[in-house]
Design a protein around this motif. Structure first.
Motif, PDB file in Angstrom:
ATOM      1  N   ALA A   1       0.848  -1.203   0.000  1.00 58.35           N
ATOM      2  CA  ALA A   1       0.000   0.000   0.000  1.00 58.35           C
ATOM      3  C   ALA A   1       0.877   1.245   0.000  1.00 58.35           C
ATOM      4  CB  ALA A   1      -0.913  -0.005   1.212  1.00 58.35           C
ATOM      5  N   ASP A   2       0.660   2.099  -0.969  1.00 54.90           N
ATOM      6  CA  ASP A   2       1.356   3.380  -1.015  1.00 54.90           C
ATOM      7  C   ASP A   2       0.350   4.464  -1.378  1.00 54.90           C
ATOM      8  OD1 ASP A   2       0.881   3.017  -3.734  1.00 54.90           O
ATOM      9  OD2 ASP A   2       2.977   2.590  -4.226  1.00 54.90           O
ATOM     10  N   GLN A   3       0.814   5.689  -1.444  1.00 60.46           N
ATOM     11  CA  GLN A   3      -0.118   6.790  -1.696  1.00 60.46           C
ATOM     12  C   GLN A   3      -0.807   6.653  -3.040  1.00 60.46           C
ATOM     13  OE1 GLN A   3      -0.965   9.028   0.706  1.00 60.46           O
ATOM     14  NE2 GLN A   3      -2.628   9.453  -0.737  1.00 60.46           N
ATOM     15  N   ALA A   4      -0.088   6.149  -4.036  1.00 62.35           N
ATOM     16  CA  ALA A   4      -0.719   5.957  -5.351  1.00 62.35           C
ATOM     17  C   ALA A   4      -1.868   4.963  -5.265  1.00 62.35           C
ATOM     18  CB  ALA A   4       0.324   5.477  -6.361  1.00 62.35           C
ATOM     19  N   ALA A   5      -1.697   3.905  -4.472  1.00 63.91           N
ATOM     20  CA  ALA A   5      -2.769   2.921  -4.308  1.00 63.91           C
ATOM     21  C   ALA A   5      -3.959   3.538  -3.588  1.00 63.91           C
ATOM     22  CB  ALA A   5      -2.251   1.715  -3.534  1.00 63.91           C
ATOM     23  N   PHE A   6      -3.703   4.300  -2.546  1.00 60.90           N
ATOM     24  CA  PHE A   6      -4.799   4.941  -1.819  1.00 60.90           C
ATOM     25  C   PHE A   6      -5.543   5.930  -2.723  1.00 60.90           C
ATOM     26  CE2 PHE A   6      -1.971   4.187   2.063  1.00 60.90           C
ATOM     27  CZ  PHE A   6      -2.644   3.024   2.406  1.00 60.90           C
ATOM     28  N   ASP A   7      -4.811   6.676  -3.532  1.00 59.90           N
ATOM     29  CA  ASP A   7      -5.452   7.625  -4.450  1.00 59.90           C
ATOM     30  C   ASP A   7      -6.321   6.898  -5.460  1.00 59.90           C
ATOM     31  OD1 ASP A   7      -4.144   9.680  -3.147  1.00 59.90           O
ATOM     32  OD2 ASP A   7      -2.595   9.924  -4.685  1.00 59.90           O
ATOM     33  N   ARG A   8      -5.828   5.770  -5.965  1.00 58.91           N
ATOM     34  CA  ARG A   8      -6.588   4.999  -6.955  1.00 58.91           C
ATOM     35  C   ARG A   8      -7.862   4.440  -6.328  1.00 58.91           C
ATOM     36  NH1 ARG A   8      -8.899   4.155 -11.594  1.00 58.91           N
ATOM     37  NH2 ARG A   8      -8.751   2.037 -12.427  1.00 58.91           N
ATOM     38  N   MET A   9      -7.776   3.923  -5.098  1.00 57.07           N
ATOM     39  CA  MET A   9      -8.967   3.400  -4.439  1.00 57.07           C
ATOM     40  C   MET A   9      -9.982   4.505  -4.172  1.00 57.07           C
ATOM     41  SD  MET A   9      -7.761   0.390  -1.814  1.00 57.07           S
ATOM     42  CE  MET A   9      -6.545   1.377  -0.954  1.00 57.07           C
ATOM     43  N   GLU A  10      -9.496   5.673  -3.816  1.00 55.43           N
ATOM     44  CA  GLU A  10     -10.400   6.803  -3.586  1.00 55.43           C
ATOM     45  C   GLU A  10     -11.203   7.115  -4.842  1.00 55.43           C
ATOM     46  OE1 GLU A  10     -10.000  11.050  -1.247  1.00 55.43           O
ATOM     47  OE2 GLU A  10      -8.288  10.307  -2.387  1.00 55.43           O
ATOM     48  N   GLU A  11     -10.553   6.984  -5.988  1.00 61.62           N
ATOM     49  CA  GLU A  11     -11.236   7.195  -7.271  1.00 61.62           C
ATOM     50  C   GLU A  11     -12.222   6.070  -7.560  1.00 61.62           C
ATOM     51  OE1 GLU A  11     -10.002   6.894 -11.984  1.00 61.62           O
ATOM     52  OE2 GLU A  11      -8.480   7.507 -10.521  1.00 61.62           O
ATOM     53  N   LEU A  12     -11.789   4.822  -7.359  1.00 62.61           N
ATOM     54  CA  LEU A  12     -12.648   3.674  -7.648  1.00 62.61           C
ATOM     55  C   LEU A  12     -13.874   3.627  -6.739  1.00 62.61           C
ATOM     56  CD1 LEU A  12      -9.928   0.909  -8.146  1.00 62.61           C
ATOM     57  CD2 LEU A  12     -11.380   1.927  -9.927  1.00 62.61           C
ATOM     58  N   ALA A  13     -13.760   4.143  -5.538  1.00 63.77           N
ATOM     59  CA  ALA A  13     -14.872   4.119  -4.590  1.00 63.77           C
ATOM     60  C   ALA A  13     -16.092   4.850  -5.111  1.00 63.77           C
ATOM     61  CB  ALA A  13     -14.434   4.714  -3.255  1.00 63.77           C
ATOM     62  N   ARG A  14     -15.904   5.707  -6.084  1.00 64.11           N
ATOM     63  CA  ARG A  14     -17.035   6.463  -6.635  1.00 64.11           C
ATOM     64  C   ARG A  14     -17.784   5.710  -7.721  1.00 64.11           C
ATOM     65  NH1 ARG A  14     -13.107  10.729  -5.860  1.00 64.11           N
ATOM     66  NH2 ARG A  14     -12.384  10.593  -8.020  1.00 64.11           N
ATOM     67  N   ARG A  15     -17.285   4.548  -8.109  1.00 65.43           N
ATOM     68  CA  ARG A  15     -17.977   3.780  -9.151  1.00 65.43           C
ATOM     69  C   ARG A  15     -19.298   3.247  -8.588  1.00 65.43           C
ATOM     70  NH1 ARG A  15     -13.421   2.595 -12.620  1.00 65.43           N
ATOM     71  NH2 ARG A  15     -14.580   1.145 -13.933  1.00 65.43           N
ATOM     72  N   PRO A  16     -20.371   3.296  -9.375  1.00 62.35           N
ATOM     73  CA  PRO A  16     -21.707   2.999  -8.830  1.00 62.35           C
ATOM     74  C   PRO A  16     -21.918   1.575  -8.340  1.00 62.35           C
ATOM     75  CG  PRO A  16     -21.801   3.327 -11.212  1.00 62.35           C
ATOM     76  CD  PRO A  16     -20.449   3.774 -10.777  1.00 62.35           C
ATOM     77  N   LYS A  17     -21.160   0.597  -8.839  1.00 62.15           N
ATOM     78  CA  LYS A  17     -21.374  -0.779  -8.385  1.00 62.15           C
ATOM     79  C   LYS A  17     -20.584  -1.112  -7.115  1.00 62.15           C
ATOM     80  CE  LYS A  17     -23.671  -3.457 -10.198  1.00 62.15           C
ATOM     81  NZ  LYS A  17     -23.566  -4.361 -11.353  1.00 62.15           N
ATOM     82  N   VAL A  18     -19.779  -0.193  -6.619  1.00 59.64           N
ATOM     83  CA  VAL A  18     -19.012  -0.425  -5.398  1.00 59.64           C
ATOM     84  C   VAL A  18     -19.903  -0.154  -4.192  1.00 59.64           C
ATOM     85  CG1 VAL A  18     -17.055   0.328  -3.989  1.00 59.64           C
ATOM     86  CG2 VAL A  18     -16.800   0.099  -6.471  1.00 59.64           C
ATOM     87  N   ILE A  19     -20.110  -1.177  -3.356  1.00 57.41           N
ATOM     88  CA  ILE A  19     -21.014  -1.016  -2.211  1.00 57.41           C
ATOM     89  C   ILE A  19     -20.301  -1.106  -0.866  1.00 57.41           C
ATOM     90  CG2 ILE A  19     -23.043  -1.812  -3.488  1.00 57.41           C
ATOM     91  CD1 ILE A  19     -22.734  -4.529  -2.029  1.00 57.41           C
ATOM     92  N   ALA A  20     -19.002  -1.445  -0.866  1.00 56.47           N
ATOM     93  CA  ALA A  20     -18.293  -1.561   0.412  1.00 56.47           C
ATOM     94  C   ALA A  20     -16.793  -1.465   0.171  1.00 56.47           C
ATOM     95  CB  ALA A  20     -18.627  -2.883   1.112  1.00 56.47           C
ATOM     96  N   TRP A  21     -16.072  -1.257   1.260  1.00 57.20           N
ATOM     97  CA  TRP A  21     -14.611  -1.184   1.216  1.00 57.20           C
ATOM     98  C   TRP A  21     -14.059  -2.426   1.926  1.00 57.20           C
ATOM     99  CZ3 TRP A  21     -12.440   3.797  -0.293  1.00 57.20           C
ATOM    100  CH2 TRP A  21     -11.052   3.762  -0.429  1.00 57.20           C
ATOM    101  N   GLY A  22     -13.339  -3.248   1.172  1.00 59.04           N
ATOM    102  CA  GLY A  22     -12.790  -4.427   1.813  1.00 59.04           C
ATOM    103  C   GLY A  22     -12.474  -5.534   0.821  1.00 59.04           C
ATOM    104  N   GLU A  23     -11.958  -6.646   1.281  1.00 54.61           N
ATOM    105  CA  GLU A  23     -11.834  -6.880   2.690  1.00 54.61           C
ATOM    106  C   GLU A  23     -10.539  -6.269   3.212  1.00 54.61           C
ATOM    107  OE1 GLU A  23     -10.576 -11.242   3.556  1.00 54.61           O
ATOM    108  OE2 GLU A  23     -11.522 -11.324   1.550  1.00 54.61           O
ATOM    109  N   ILE A  24     -10.632  -5.707   4.387  1.00 58.07           N
ATOM    110  CA  ILE A  24      -9.494  -5.091   5.046  1.00 58.07           C
ATOM    111  C   ILE A  24      -9.448  -5.601   6.480  1.00 58.07           C
ATOM    112  CG2 ILE A  24      -9.598  -3.034   3.600  1.00 58.07           C
ATOM    113  CD1 ILE A  24     -10.995  -1.554   5.868  1.00 58.07           C
TER     114      ILE A  24
END
Length: 270
Positions: A72-95
């Protein structure tokens, strides 16, 4: 009518027959599948989204598993922040935390866990928790539930304790923090009495069922590749514990799933 609330369908073990696996699930009454978006880490943690955007009955998550926390690095966190806005994403995980394999150092796991809870809170997504202690210990449960209490509970967003392997006390702590408890194929294993005991303590309206495919195939398929169609065996075991039929467990957990993720509203936007 069943929901497989946790399946890793992107893996190589499904490369030869993924479409047939999904078709068998639908034929067996599985109306919804959640494709978990961990993949092999940052290189492909959009894998769940790719499936969800192909099938209207599949939803997705995103996240970095504790095994890959060291990636996990800042680029990965930035990418996930972007992907979280996709309409089919309903949760964050598994973490979460995995002290059994320790593929990433424990301090690194904790840091990645806390950072992803911060991102999930900003995205207003519930979290899906992986928690596996070291042998004969409750160490990861203590740390995991402590971090959730400190960093996540105030958000009010709740989440899912996926593939629950803890005891009744740990289940109650999760319930008190707004989590759903999800049971997988290992509840059918002969030595899994602790999980069955915990399942008796979880209210019917606070549980999910899952396969965690391709892992943890339930009895009578133990030792084979798991797949979403086998989620009915989890419902069967829960039904035997509670004096209900598999279909009654399926209907209740499907209702729980729809309610928790507000999917009646989401269906109009995907």
């Amino acid at each position: 009518m069943f929901v497989d609330s946790h399946a890793h369908l992107e893996g190589h073990r499904f490369d030869s027959d993924r479409e047939q696996v999904i078709a068998r699930a639908r034929e067996g009454g599985v109306e919804t599948i959640v494709a978990i978006g961990n993949g092999d880490g940052p290189v492909n943690f959009d894998c769940g989204i790719q499936l969800a955007e192909k099938y209207d009955f599949i939803y997705a998550t995103i996240g970095i598993h504790p095994h890959e926390a060291k990636l996990a690095d800042q680029a990965a966190f930035d990418r996930m922040e972007e992907l979280a806005r996709r309409p089919k994403v309903i949760a964050w995980g598994e973490i979460g935390l995995d002290y059994f394999y320790d593929h990433s150092p424990r301090a690194v796991q904790q840091d990645a866990f806390v950072k992803q809870m911060e991102l999930a809170r900003a995205a207003k997504l519930p979290i899906v928790i992986h928690c596996r202690p070291s042998d004969n210990s409750e160490d990861s449960w203590d740390d995991c539930l402590r971090l959730i209490g400190e960093q996540w509970s105030p958000s009010g967003l709740g989440g899912v304790l996926h593939c629950f392997t803890g005891n009744a006390t740990q289940a109650r702590r999760g319930l008190d923090m707004g989590f759903m408890i999800s049971f997988a194929g290992n509840i059918t294993f002969p030595k899994a009495q602790q999980i069955r005991d915990a399942a008796l303590e979880v209210p019917l309206d606070r549980m999910f069922i899952e396969t965690d495919s391709p892992f943890l195939a339930p009895v009578p398929f133990r030792g084979k590749r798991n797949e979403p169609a086998f989620v009915k065996e989890v419902a069967r075991q829960l039904g035997e514990l509670r004096g209900l039929s598999p279909d009654e467990i399926g209907a209740q957990t499907t209702q729980n799933f729809r309610r928790f993720f507000s999917l009646h509203e989401k269906r109009t936007t995907v």
